[in-house]
Design a protein around this motif. Structure first.
Motif, PDB file in Angstrom:
ATOM      1  N   LEU A 317       0.816  -1.209   0.000  1.00 28.69           N
ATOM      2  CA  LEU A 317       0.000   0.000   0.000  1.00 28.69           C
ATOM      3  C   LEU A 317       0.852   1.263   0.000  1.00 28.69           C
ATOM      4  CD1 LEU A 317      -2.795   1.365   0.237  1.00 28.69           C
ATOM      5  CD2 LEU A 317      -2.554   1.209   2.735  1.00 28.69           C
ATOM      6  N   ALA A 318       1.939   1.266   0.770  1.00 28.59           N
ATOM      7  CA  ALA A 318       2.660   2.520   1.030  1.00 28.59           C
ATOM      8  C   ALA A 318       4.109   2.510   0.597  1.00 28.59           C
ATOM      9  CB  ALA A 318       2.578   2.850   2.518  1.00 28.59           C
ATOM     10  N   GLY A 319       4.600   1.429   0.009  1.00 26.65           N
ATOM     11  CA  GLY A 319       5.988   1.407  -0.389  1.00 26.65           C
ATOM     12  C   GLY A 319       6.908   1.609   0.799  1.00 26.65           C
ATOM     13  N   ALA A 320       7.942   2.419   0.633  1.00 25.02           N
ATOM     14  CA  ALA A 320       8.903   2.654   1.707  1.00 25.02           C
ATOM     15  C   ALA A 320       8.291   3.416   2.871  1.00 25.02           C
ATOM     16  CB  ALA A 320      10.116   3.419   1.158  1.00 25.02           C
ATOM     17  N   ASP A 321       7.152   4.056   2.628  1.00 25.42           N
ATOM     18  CA  ASP A 321       6.497   4.842   3.685  1.00 25.42           C
ATOM     19  C   ASP A 321       5.710   3.963   4.644  1.00 25.42           C
ATOM     20  OD1 ASP A 321       6.180   7.324   4.831  1.00 25.42           O
ATOM     21  OD2 ASP A 321       4.460   7.913   3.610  1.00 25.42           O
ATOM     22  N   HIS A 322       5.776   2.641   4.472  1.00 23.44           N
ATOM     23  CA  HIS A 322       4.962   1.758   5.302  1.00 23.44           C
ATOM     24  C   HIS A 322       5.421   1.747   6.758  1.00 23.44           C
ATOM     25  CE1 HIS A 322       8.370  -0.996   4.671  1.00 23.44           C
ATOM     26  NE2 HIS A 322       7.938  -1.644   5.735  1.00 23.44           N
ATOM     27  N   ARG A 323       6.644   2.232   7.031  1.00 25.24           N
ATOM     28  CA  ARG A 323       7.131   2.238   8.414  1.00 25.24           C
ATOM     29  C   ARG A 323       6.424   3.280   9.269  1.00 25.24           C
ATOM     30  NH1 ARG A 323      11.332   1.355   5.019  1.00 25.24           N
ATOM     31  NH2 ARG A 323      12.572  -0.540   5.354  1.00 25.24           N
ATOM     32  N   ALA A 331      -0.819  14.712   3.754  1.00 24.34           N
ATOM     33  CA  ALA A 331      -2.161  14.658   3.169  1.00 24.34           C
ATOM     34  C   ALA A 331      -2.176  14.159   1.720  1.00 24.34           C
ATOM     35  CB  ALA A 331      -2.838  16.027   3.272  1.00 24.34           C
ATOM     36  N   PRO A 332      -1.295  14.658   0.823  1.00 24.22           N
ATOM     37  CA  PRO A 332      -1.339  14.155  -0.560  1.00 24.22           C
ATOM     38  C   PRO A 332      -1.085  12.654  -0.648  1.00 24.22           C
ATOM     39  CG  PRO A 332      -0.099  16.213  -0.449  1.00 24.22           C
ATOM     40  CD  PRO A 332      -0.326  15.768   0.959  1.00 24.22           C
ATOM     41  N   ALA A 333      -0.160  12.152   0.183  1.00 24.03           N
ATOM     42  CA  ALA A 333       0.126  10.715   0.158  1.00 24.03           C
ATOM     43  C   ALA A 333      -1.066   9.916   0.665  1.00 24.03           C
ATOM     44  CB  ALA A 333       1.362  10.424   1.009  1.00 24.03           C
ATOM     45  N   LEU A 334      -1.687  10.384   1.727  1.00 22.63           N
ATOM     46  CA  LEU A 334      -2.859   9.688   2.263  1.00 22.63           C
ATOM     47  C   LEU A 334      -3.984   9.667   1.237  1.00 22.63           C
ATOM     48  CD1 LEU A 334      -4.250   8.360   4.713  1.00 22.63           C
ATOM     49  CD2 LEU A 334      -4.984  10.648   5.421  1.00 22.63           C
ATOM     50  N   THR A 335      -4.194  10.803   0.552  1.00 21.80           N
ATOM     51  CA  THR A 335      -5.264  10.903  -0.441  1.00 21.80           C
ATOM     52  C   THR A 335      -5.064   9.924  -1.585  1.00 21.80           C
ATOM     53  OG1 THR A 335      -5.593  13.231   0.102  1.00 21.80           O
ATOM     54  CG2 THR A 335      -6.438  12.480  -2.018  1.00 21.80           C
ATOM     55  N   ARG A 336      -3.810   9.736  -2.005  1.00 22.06           N
ATOM     56  CA  ARG A 336      -3.528   8.802  -3.106  1.00 22.06           C
ATOM     57  C   ARG A 336      -3.710   7.354  -2.697  1.00 22.06           C
ATOM     58  NH1 ARG A 336       0.846  12.380  -3.981  1.00 22.06           N
ATOM     59  NH2 ARG A 336       2.225  10.950  -2.859  1.00 22.06           N
ATOM     60  N   ARG A 337      -3.453   7.048  -1.430  1.00 16.78           N
ATOM     61  CA  ARG A 337      -3.436   5.654  -0.999  1.00 16.78           C
ATOM     62  C   ARG A 337      -4.765   5.171  -0.421  1.00 16.78           C
ATOM     63  NH1 ARG A 337       2.202   6.914   2.085  1.00 16.78           N
ATOM     64  NH2 ARG A 337       3.583   6.825   0.265  1.00 16.78           N
ATOM     65  N   ILE A 338      -5.427   6.037   0.358  1.00 10.19           N
ATOM     66  CA  ILE A 338      -6.659   5.632   1.048  1.00 10.19           C
ATOM     67  C   ILE A 338      -7.727   6.687   0.799  1.00 10.19           C
ATOM     68  CG2 ILE A 338      -7.740   4.985   3.229  1.00 10.19           C
ATOM     69  CD1 ILE A 338      -4.980   4.371   4.345  1.00 10.19           C
ATOM     70  N   GLY A 339      -8.883   6.251   0.287  1.00  5.73           N
ATOM     71  CA  GLY A 339     -10.028   7.142   0.140  1.00  5.73           C
ATOM     72  C   GLY A 339     -11.044   6.846   1.218  1.00  5.73           C
ATOM     73  N   SER A 340     -11.519   7.885   1.904  1.00  2.00           N
ATOM     74  CA  SER A 340     -12.470   7.707   3.000  1.00  2.00           C
ATOM     75  C   SER A 340     -13.813   8.350   2.669  1.00  2.00           C
ATOM     76  CB  SER A 340     -11.930   8.320   4.300  1.00  2.00           C
ATOM     77  OG  SER A 340     -10.852   7.565   4.812  1.00  2.00           O
ATOM     78  N   VAL A 341     -14.881   7.667   3.048  1.00  2.00           N
ATOM     79  CA  VAL A 341     -16.246   8.185   2.905  1.00  2.00           C
ATOM     80  C   VAL A 341     -16.861   8.206   4.295  1.00  2.00           C
ATOM     81  CG1 VAL A 341     -18.524   7.776   1.919  1.00  2.00           C
ATOM     82  CG2 VAL A 341     -16.484   7.299   0.568  1.00  2.00           C
ATOM     83  N   LEU A 404     -21.970  11.539  -4.099  1.00  2.00           N
ATOM     84  CA  LEU A 404     -20.882  12.507  -4.276  1.00  2.00           C
ATOM     85  C   LEU A 404     -19.735  12.199  -3.320  1.00  2.00           C
ATOM     86  CD1 LEU A 404     -19.601  15.031  -5.450  1.00  2.00           C
ATOM     87  CD2 LEU A 404     -20.950  16.396  -3.823  1.00  2.00           C
ATOM     88  N   SER A 405     -20.046  11.854  -2.084  1.00  2.00           N
ATOM     89  CA  SER A 405     -18.980  11.556  -1.128  1.00  2.00           C
ATOM     90  C   SER A 405     -18.181  10.332  -1.560  1.00  2.00           C
ATOM     91  CB  SER A 405     -19.560  11.353   0.279  1.00  2.00           C
ATOM     92  OG  SER A 405     -20.363  10.195   0.355  1.00  2.00           O
ATOM     93  N   VAL A 406     -18.866   9.325  -2.119  1.00  3.63           N
ATOM     94  CA  VAL A 406     -18.153   8.155  -2.645  1.00  3.63           C
ATOM     95  C   VAL A 406     -17.282   8.562  -3.828  1.00  3.63           C
ATOM     96  CG1 VAL A 406     -18.432   5.915  -3.780  1.00  3.63           C
ATOM     97  CG2 VAL A 406     -19.881   6.513  -1.827  1.00  3.63           C
ATOM     98  N   ALA A 407     -17.828   9.397  -4.707  1.00  3.84           N
ATOM     99  CA  ALA A 407     -17.071   9.836  -5.878  1.00  3.84           C
ATOM    100  C   ALA A 407     -15.819  10.620  -5.495  1.00  3.84           C
ATOM    101  CB  ALA A 407     -17.961  10.677  -6.792  1.00  3.84           C
ATOM    102  N   THR A 408     -15.908  11.472  -4.473  1.00  2.00           N
ATOM    103  CA  THR A 408     -14.727  12.234  -4.059  1.00  2.00           C
ATOM    104  C   THR A 408     -13.628  11.302  -3.566  1.00  2.00           C
ATOM    105  OG1 THR A 408     -15.594  12.566  -1.810  1.00  2.00           O
ATOM    106  CG2 THR A 408     -16.089  14.269  -3.441  1.00  2.00           C
ATOM    107  N   ALA A 409     -14.010  10.220  -2.906  1.00  2.00           N
ATOM    108  CA  ALA A 409     -13.008   9.266  -2.434  1.00  2.00           C
ATOM    109  C   ALA A 409     -12.372   8.503  -3.591  1.00  2.00           C
ATOM    110  CB  ALA A 409     -13.636   8.293  -1.445  1.00  2.00           C
ATOM    111  N   LEU A 410     -13.127   8.308  -4.676  1.00  2.00           N
ATOM    112  CA  LEU A 410     -12.617   7.566  -5.833  1.00  2.00           C
ATOM    113  C   LEU A 410     -11.770   8.433  -6.757  1.00  2.00           C
ATOM    114  CD1 LEU A 410     -15.818   5.566  -6.844  1.00  2.00           C
ATOM    115  CD2 LEU A 410     -13.819   4.698  -5.625  1.00  2.00           C
ATOM    116  N   ALA A 411     -11.882   9.755  -6.620  1.00  4.52           N
ATOM    117  CA  ALA A 411     -11.302  10.652  -7.623  1.00  4.52           C
ATOM    118  C   ALA A 411      -9.796  10.549  -7.740  1.00  4.52           C
ATOM    119  CB  ALA A 411     -11.706  12.095  -7.304  1.00  4.52           C
ATOM    120  N   THR A 412      -9.120  10.129  -6.678  1.00  2.94           N
ATOM    121  CA  THR A 412      -7.659   9.994  -6.737  1.00  2.94           C
ATOM    122  C   THR A 412      -7.222   8.545  -6.951  1.00  2.94           C
ATOM    123  OG1 THR A 412      -7.596   9.848  -4.317  1.00  2.94           O
ATOM    124  CG2 THR A 412      -7.259  12.029  -5.305  1.00  2.94           C
TER     125      THR A 412
END
Length: 474
Positions: A317-323, A331-341, A404-412
């Motif tokens: 999920l996170a590559g080297a950032d998994h530690r 925030a940008p990394a979280l947005t790319r990896r996990i979408g929350s609704v 819409l909330s589901v779509a915002t989570a899918l957008a990235t």
């Protein structure tokens, strides 16, 4: 007692081209119990707001008339009680008992009658705590029961209910239906919006189906409406009892672990919980109201840090950032990896239009303008929001806001999607489309976690189910 009369009624929200309701002629007699149905966006919630006298003249354009016993609803508010889709919007006090008493005090009920009526209302809705329970500590389902208690304590002549069991577990929903059966006098007029149609039918004696911006599509006793119009209503997205839903089984087995909760908890909201989330798997998180399911979703989404244990990502999920734990990611990394609704869609809206809401995530991750538009246009079309691209997110119906909330989570295009009550407010057609979309994401290798009370959703999509156990509260 209150009778309702609408003649050529229509309402268009300010800044919107389409009418939320139009050409509506309807009469509801004293003491009738009406189930109001229609596809998502048909104007059911707008109609209830009109009857409650909550549509301000400067917030939109009205056609025709709406009356309660011959009066404008704005002059009949003290005779009407309404429970909204979002119960939190009705809670105004810090203590639960004070919240139920608030309306009684405003109505000038004698002081000696207030607390007995508060206690009676709390008991009838099955509220599990005493008067001193902080409203901020309630789950969404518990908030819904408290909001209903506040309305029932007023003993309204006209009771309006906008999906009163939407965020409740099956036991809590049954308690609310029982409360309505016991607590609502037979001469009280009741209009109910509810997607759990089969469960709601014992509460009503009439079904009215709205056509989007086109008046009444069907009206009559439930059995005759469904017998005569069942196929058409199903095609239009109405939940007709007895119509099966096809399951969406995974095309391949689950892949690598993406995220794991190891004794992760947040006392007293969530007991220590263990679970693993895998790529290519849809995981359903179930459990009673107040067990901490929404808190768990926030932990898995990296939006809260655990108080006990840990939430750990894997290199998948996170590559080297998994530690680093997800709540420590930028925030940008979280947005790319996990979408929350979130459970409440409006808690995640931050812009003025549906288009900008969907564009926000891709823009933050550095997508080009052409890529942003392509992503947004695809999501708008897929989730039936294209006609609402320019609308303010806060003017959407409950079902539209959820999509819409589901779509915002899918957008990235995140590898992991964490959803809290993803099917809330959906008609049959949009429910199926949402399940199909999540199934496609799962089959493409994404991980899907859904906190839900929707048994049909679990049966249709979930590959595995984890039940959250309530924490022991002192």
């Amino acid at each position: 007692m209150s009778a309702v009369e609408l003649r050529g009624f229509g309402w268009r929200h300010a800044g919107r081209k389409a009418w939320a309701v139009r050409n509506l002629d309807l009469r509801v007699e004293h003491g009738e119990r009406v189930l109001l149905l229609g596809p998502s966006g048909a104007g059911k919630s707008t109609l209830l707001a009109a009857l409650a006298g909550l549509l301000a003249e400067d917030s939109g354009e009205q056609e025709g008339t709406v009356e309660i016993d011959g009066l404008d609803p704005r002059k009949s508010r003290e005779r009407v009680g309404i429970v909204f889709q979002d119960p939190e919007s009705q809670l105004v006090m810090a203590r639960s008992g004070d919240d139920v008493a608030f309306g009684l005090e405003n109505r000038g009920v004698p002081a000696g009658e207030i607390w007995p009526r508060v206690d009676e209302a709390l008991r009838r809705v099955g509220f599990p705590y005493d008067r001193d329970r902080p409203t901020a500590a309630l789950s969404g389902g518990e908030q819904q029961r408290l909001a209903l208690a506040g309305v029932l304590a007023l003993r309204p002549d006209l009771l309006l209910l906008d999906e009163p069991t939407a965020n409740l577990d099956p036991a809590g929903a049954a308690l609310v239906r029982d409360a309505l059966t016991r607590a609502v006098d037979r001469d009280t007029t009741m209009i109910l919006v509810e997607h759990r149609v089969a469960d709601a039918l014992p509460l009503v004696d009439r079904v009215v189906v709205l056509e989007p911006a086109g008046g009444v599509a069907a009206d009559g006793p439930p059995e005759s409406v469904f017998a005569s119009h069942g196929d058409t209503l199903t095609d239009h997205g109405v939940w007709v009892p007895g119509r099966p839903l096809a399951p969406r089984r995974a095309t391949t087995g689950p892949g690598a672990v993406l995220l794991a909760a190891e004794a992760a908890g947040l006392p007293p909201r969530l007991a220590a919980t263990d679970l693993a989330v895998r790529a290519g798997e849809a995981l359903a998180v179930t459990g009673p109201n107040g067990a901490g399911k929404s808190t768990l979703a926030l932990l898995l989404g990296g939006l809260l840090g655990p108080g006990t244990g840990r939430v750990a990502a894997t290199p998948a999920l996170a590559g080297a950032d998994h530690r680093r734990p997800p709540h420590r990611w930028r925030a940008p990394a979280l947005t790319r990896r996990i979408g929350s609704v979130f459970q409440d869609p409006e808690h995640q809206f931050v812009t003025g239009t549906v288009f900008d809401e969907l564009a926000l995530g891709p823009r933050r991750t550095g997508a080009t303008p052409d890529a942003v538009r392509s992503t947004v246009d695809e999501l708008l079309a897929r989730l039936r929001l294209d006609r609402l691209a320019g609308a303010n997110p806060y003017t959407l119906s409950g079902g539209e806001a959820r999509r819409l909330s589901v779509a915002t989570a899918l957008a990235t295009a995140p590898r992991l999607l964490v959803l809290d009550e993803p099917t809330f407010g959906q008609d049959r057609r949009t429910w199926i489309e949402l399940v199909d979309l999540l199934a496609e994401l799962r089959d493409a290798g994404h991980g899907v976690v859904a906190v839900t009370h929707d048994a049909d959703f679990v049966a249709a999509l979930a590959d595995r189910t984890v039940q959250v156990v309530p924490a022991v509260r002192r």
